[in-house]
Each structure stands twice: as structure tokens, then as C-alpha cells.
Design a protein around this motif. Sequence first.
Motif, PDB file in Angstrom:
ATOM      1  N   SER A 123       0.833  -1.203   0.000  1.00 53.38           N
ATOM      2  CA  SER A 123       0.000   0.000   0.000  1.00 53.38           C
ATOM      3  C   SER A 123       0.867   1.253   0.000  1.00 53.38           C
ATOM      4  O   SER A 123       2.062   1.206   0.328  1.00 53.38           O
ATOM      5  N   LYS A 124       0.258   2.381  -0.378  1.00 52.33           N
ATOM      6  CA  LYS A 124       1.001   3.637  -0.343  1.00 52.33           C
ATOM      7  C   LYS A 124       1.449   3.972   1.070  1.00 52.33           C
ATOM      8  O   LYS A 124       2.544   4.511   1.272  1.00 52.33           O
ATOM      9  N   SER A 125       0.600   3.683   2.054  1.00 51.52           N
ATOM     10  CA  SER A 125       0.974   3.969   3.443  1.00 51.52           C
ATOM     11  C   SER A 125       2.198   3.170   3.864  1.00 51.52           C
ATOM     12  O   SER A 125       2.994   3.634   4.689  1.00 51.52           O
ATOM     13  N   ALA A 126       2.357   1.969   3.287  1.00 50.75           N
ATOM     14  CA  ALA A 126       3.533   1.161   3.612  1.00 50.75           C
ATOM     15  C   ALA A 126       4.803   1.806   3.060  1.00 50.75           C
ATOM     16  O   ALA A 126       5.879   1.728   3.675  1.00 50.75           O
ATOM     17  N   ILE A 127       4.697   2.445   1.893  1.00 50.56           N
ATOM     18  CA  ILE A 127       5.858   3.156   1.339  1.00 50.56           C
ATOM     19  C   ILE A 127       6.245   4.309   2.251  1.00 50.56           C
ATOM     20  O   ILE A 127       7.426   4.542   2.530  1.00 50.56           O
ATOM     21  N   TYR A 128       5.244   5.036   2.744  1.00 45.49           N
ATOM     22  CA  TYR A 128       5.520   6.173   3.623  1.00 45.49           C
ATOM     23  C   TYR A 128       6.159   5.733   4.932  1.00 45.49           C
ATOM     24  O   TYR A 128       6.749   6.558   5.643  1.00 45.49           O
ATOM     25  N   HIS A 129       6.045   4.471   5.242  1.00 45.59           N
ATOM     26  CA  HIS A 129       6.722   3.954   6.436  1.00 45.59           C
ATOM     27  C   HIS A 129       8.232   3.991   6.232  1.00 45.59           C
ATOM     28  O   HIS A 129       8.994   4.110   7.196  1.00 45.59           O
ATOM     29  N   HIS A 130       8.681   3.903   4.970  1.00 46.84           N
ATOM     30  CA  HIS A 130      10.113   3.873   4.660  1.00 46.84           C
ATOM     31  C   HIS A 130      10.672   5.247   4.321  1.00 46.84           C
ATOM     32  O   HIS A 130      11.808   5.573   4.663  1.00 46.84           O
ATOM     33  N   VAL A 131       9.902   6.044   3.578  1.00 46.12           N
ATOM     34  CA  VAL A 131      10.354   7.379   3.159  1.00 46.12           C
ATOM     35  C   VAL A 131       9.185   8.355   3.247  1.00 46.12           C
ATOM     36  O   VAL A 131       8.041   7.968   3.036  1.00 46.12           O
ATOM     37  N   PRO A 132       9.471   9.646   3.521  1.00 42.66           N
ATOM     38  CA  PRO A 132       8.384  10.614   3.654  1.00 42.66           C
ATOM     39  C   PRO A 132       7.690  10.963   2.345  1.00 42.66           C
ATOM     40  O   PRO A 132       6.517  11.346   2.359  1.00 42.66           O
ATOM     41  N   SER A 133       8.404  10.862   1.213  1.00 41.43           N
ATOM     42  CA  SER A 133       7.818  11.328  -0.035  1.00 41.43           C
ATOM     43  C   SER A 133       8.518  10.704  -1.237  1.00 41.43           C
ATOM     44  O   SER A 133       9.593  10.106  -1.108  1.00 41.43           O
ATOM     45  N   LYS A 134       7.911  10.905  -2.403  1.00 38.27           N
ATOM     46  CA  LYS A 134       8.527  10.468  -3.657  1.00 38.27           C
ATOM     47  C   LYS A 134       9.844  11.208  -3.883  1.00 38.27           C
ATOM     48  O   LYS A 134      10.822  10.637  -4.389  1.00 38.27           O
ATOM     49  N   GLY A 135       9.873  12.478  -3.518  1.00 33.05           N
ATOM     50  CA  GLY A 135      11.088  13.261  -3.662  1.00 33.05           C
ATOM     51  C   GLY A 135      12.245  12.698  -2.859  1.00 33.05           C
ATOM     52  O   GLY A 135      13.403  12.747  -3.296  1.00 33.05           O
ATOM     53  N   ASP A 136      11.937  12.157  -1.685  1.00 33.17           N
ATOM     54  CA  ASP A 136      12.998  11.555  -0.870  1.00 33.17           C
ATOM     55  C   ASP A 136      13.550  10.301  -1.530  1.00 33.17           C
ATOM     56  O   ASP A 136      14.746  10.011  -1.411  1.00 33.17           O
ATOM     57  N   LEU A 137      12.699   9.562  -2.213  1.00 30.47           N
ATOM     58  CA  LEU A 137      13.186   8.400  -2.961  1.00 30.47           C
ATOM     59  C   LEU A 137      14.140   8.855  -4.065  1.00 30.47           C
ATOM     60  O   LEU A 137      15.196   8.251  -4.271  1.00 30.47           O
ATOM     61  N   LEU A 138      13.779   9.926  -4.762  1.00 29.47           N
ATOM     62  CA  LEU A 138      14.650  10.448  -5.812  1.00 29.47           C
ATOM     63  C   LEU A 138      15.972  10.924  -5.223  1.00 29.47           C
ATOM     64  O   LEU A 138      17.041  10.640  -5.769  1.00 29.47           O
ATOM     65  N   ARG A 139      15.906  11.648  -4.116  1.00 29.97           N
ATOM     66  CA  ARG A 139      17.123  12.166  -3.483  1.00 29.97           C
ATOM     67  C   ARG A 139      18.051  11.030  -3.070  1.00 29.97           C
ATOM     68  O   ARG A 139      19.267  11.082  -3.309  1.00 29.97           O
ATOM     69  N   LEU A 140      17.505   9.989  -2.457  1.00 29.21           N
ATOM     70  CA  LEU A 140      18.311   8.849  -2.040  1.00 29.21           C
ATOM     71  C   LEU A 140      18.924   8.130  -3.240  1.00 29.21           C
ATOM     72  O   LEU A 140      20.086   7.705  -3.205  1.00 29.21           O
ATOM     73  N   ALA A 141      18.142   7.997  -4.302  1.00 32.40           N
ATOM     74  CA  ALA A 141      18.631   7.311  -5.503  1.00 32.40           C
ATOM     75  C   ALA A 141      19.770   8.084  -6.151  1.00 32.40           C
ATOM     76  O   ALA A 141      20.790   7.501  -6.551  1.00 32.40           O
ATOM     77  N   LEU A 142      19.618   9.403  -6.249  1.00 37.22           N
ATOM     78  CA  LEU A 142      20.657  10.214  -6.872  1.00 37.22           C
ATOM     79  C   LEU A 142      21.921  10.249  -6.017  1.00 37.22           C
ATOM     80  O   LEU A 142      23.034  10.297  -6.544  1.00 37.22           O
ATOM     81  N   GLU A 143      21.748  10.221  -4.717  1.00 41.20           N
ATOM     82  CA  GLU A 143      22.916  10.175  -3.826  1.00 41.20           C
ATOM     83  C   GLU A 143      23.685   8.875  -4.023  1.00 41.20           C
ATOM     84  O   GLU A 143      24.919   8.854  -3.939  1.00 41.20           O
ATOM     85  N   GLU A 144      22.971   7.797  -4.285  1.00 39.92           N
ATOM     86  CA  GLU A 144      23.613   6.501  -4.541  1.00 39.92           C
ATOM     87  C   GLU A 144      24.548   6.606  -5.740  1.00 39.92           C
ATOM     88  O   GLU A 144      25.668   6.078  -5.723  1.00 39.92           O
ATOM     89  N   ALA A 145      24.108   7.285  -6.781  1.00 39.40           N
ATOM     90  CA  ALA A 145      24.923   7.440  -7.986  1.00 39.40           C
ATOM     91  C   ALA A 145      26.009   8.485  -7.791  1.00 39.40           C
ATOM     92  O   ALA A 145      27.197   8.238  -8.023  1.00 39.40           O
ATOM     93  N   LEU A 146      25.618   9.675  -7.362  1.00 38.14           N
ATOM     94  CA  LEU A 146      26.570  10.777  -7.252  1.00 38.14           C
ATOM     95  C   LEU A 146      27.625  10.537  -6.189  1.00 38.14           C
ATOM     96  O   LEU A 146      28.806  10.852  -6.384  1.00 38.14           O
ATOM     97  N   GLY A 147      27.207   9.995  -5.057  1.00 38.55           N
ATOM     98  CA  GLY A 147      28.168   9.725  -3.986  1.00 38.55           C
ATOM     99  C   GLY A 147      29.246   8.759  -4.436  1.00 38.55           C
ATOM    100  O   GLY A 147      30.432   8.933  -4.104  1.00 38.55           O
TER     101      GLY A 147
END
Length: 209
Positions: A50-74
Motif C-alpha cells: 500500500s502507499k501507506s507502507a511506502i511512507y513507512h520507509h520514506v516521507p515522499s517520492k522526492g525523498d526516494l529520488l534524493r536517495l537514488a541520486l545520492e547513490e549514484a553521485l556519492g
Amino acid sequence: MVKMNGQEPARRGRPGYDQQSVLNVAVEVFNKHGYEATSMGILAENLGISKSAIYHHVPSKGDLLRLALEEALGSLEAILDEPGASSGRADDRLEYVVRRTVEVLTGKLPYVTLLLRLRGNTEIERSALERRRQFDHKVAGLVDAARAEGSLRGDIDPRTTTRLLFGTINSIVEWYKPGGKLTGKKLADDLISMIFDGLHLPAAARIIA
């Protein structure tokens, strides 16, 4: 919540998923549909939660993008701090950075693909693009240094050299398939040979018809 050694245990999230596994699926979906076109509902459907289950891991879609880009850029930025990139002849350092960049690209292919396809429509994207430009600028500096020390040919415009170098490396995300006969190491070897040695055989090794 029970504490061990005075510390809270790591947050595990919903059964079957942790933050990294959610992130892995999110990156695949972003690459398939585009970040802007991907809703939390689409992510939930692909994750089977469920969408609520995703929010248990990250606050927003933007946070998923930020984490993903950090994985590459870092991972890319860390290359420039490695001994092979910071000491020795400029051409050796450039070769090292090119090799390691290919290794990061093939090892984190979905993440780097997402980075290379950014459009800059959000602050997170614009910040990532600026960091990418800074990385490219530092590699371009190695090209200039290698030209100055006389280890790279000087008859080609350095801007052309840099653009073709990055263009070749970045194109890998469009055709490379992990798990095939062409390993990341072999790809790096081939790319290094082509860039620094060229495609012509040495005169002594050519077969004269």
C-alpha cells in the motif's frame, strides 16, 4: 522499543521490504515511466504494497529520488578522492578515473541511468545536475593537465576531447546489459584501450595484404 547496548535497533520497515529494496524498485519504475509520471500509487502497485507502507520507509517520492541520486553521485564523487585519482601523472589519473567511472556505472546501472536522464524540473534534480557538472569539470581538468604535461595529444580541442569522452561513457547506460558475456571489467578495459590507444593496430602488428 527494546534497546540493545543503549541504542535503538535499526528500523526494519514493513515485512518483506527495507528502505533499500523499496529504493531499488522505485528507481526501476522511475526509469521506466519517468520520475514526474510516476505516482506513489504506481510505486505501490509495483511493490505490491500500500502507499501507506511506502511512507513507512520514506516521507515522499522526492525523498526516494534524493536517495537514488545520492547513490549514484556519492559513488562517482568518491572516485576523485581515491589515491589513483589524486596522485601520479595526469594521464594515469585520468585513465584511473575513466576506469572507475565505468565500474560505478555498470555496478549501479539503474541509479546512474536515472541521474543521466534528469531534466532539472525540481530542486532535487537541479542540485544533482550541478554536482554532476562539478564532477565532469574535475575530470575535464585532468584532460587539460594531461595535455599540459605532454601525455595527451594537443592537436584536438580539449573541449572536444572532454565531450567525446563523457559522451562515450554516458552512452553505456543505453545499451549495456549486466549479466551478459561483456563484464563491467572487460568493458572498462576495452574503453580504456580505445580511448587511450585508438583502434589502429601498431604498424608492426598489421597484416599487409
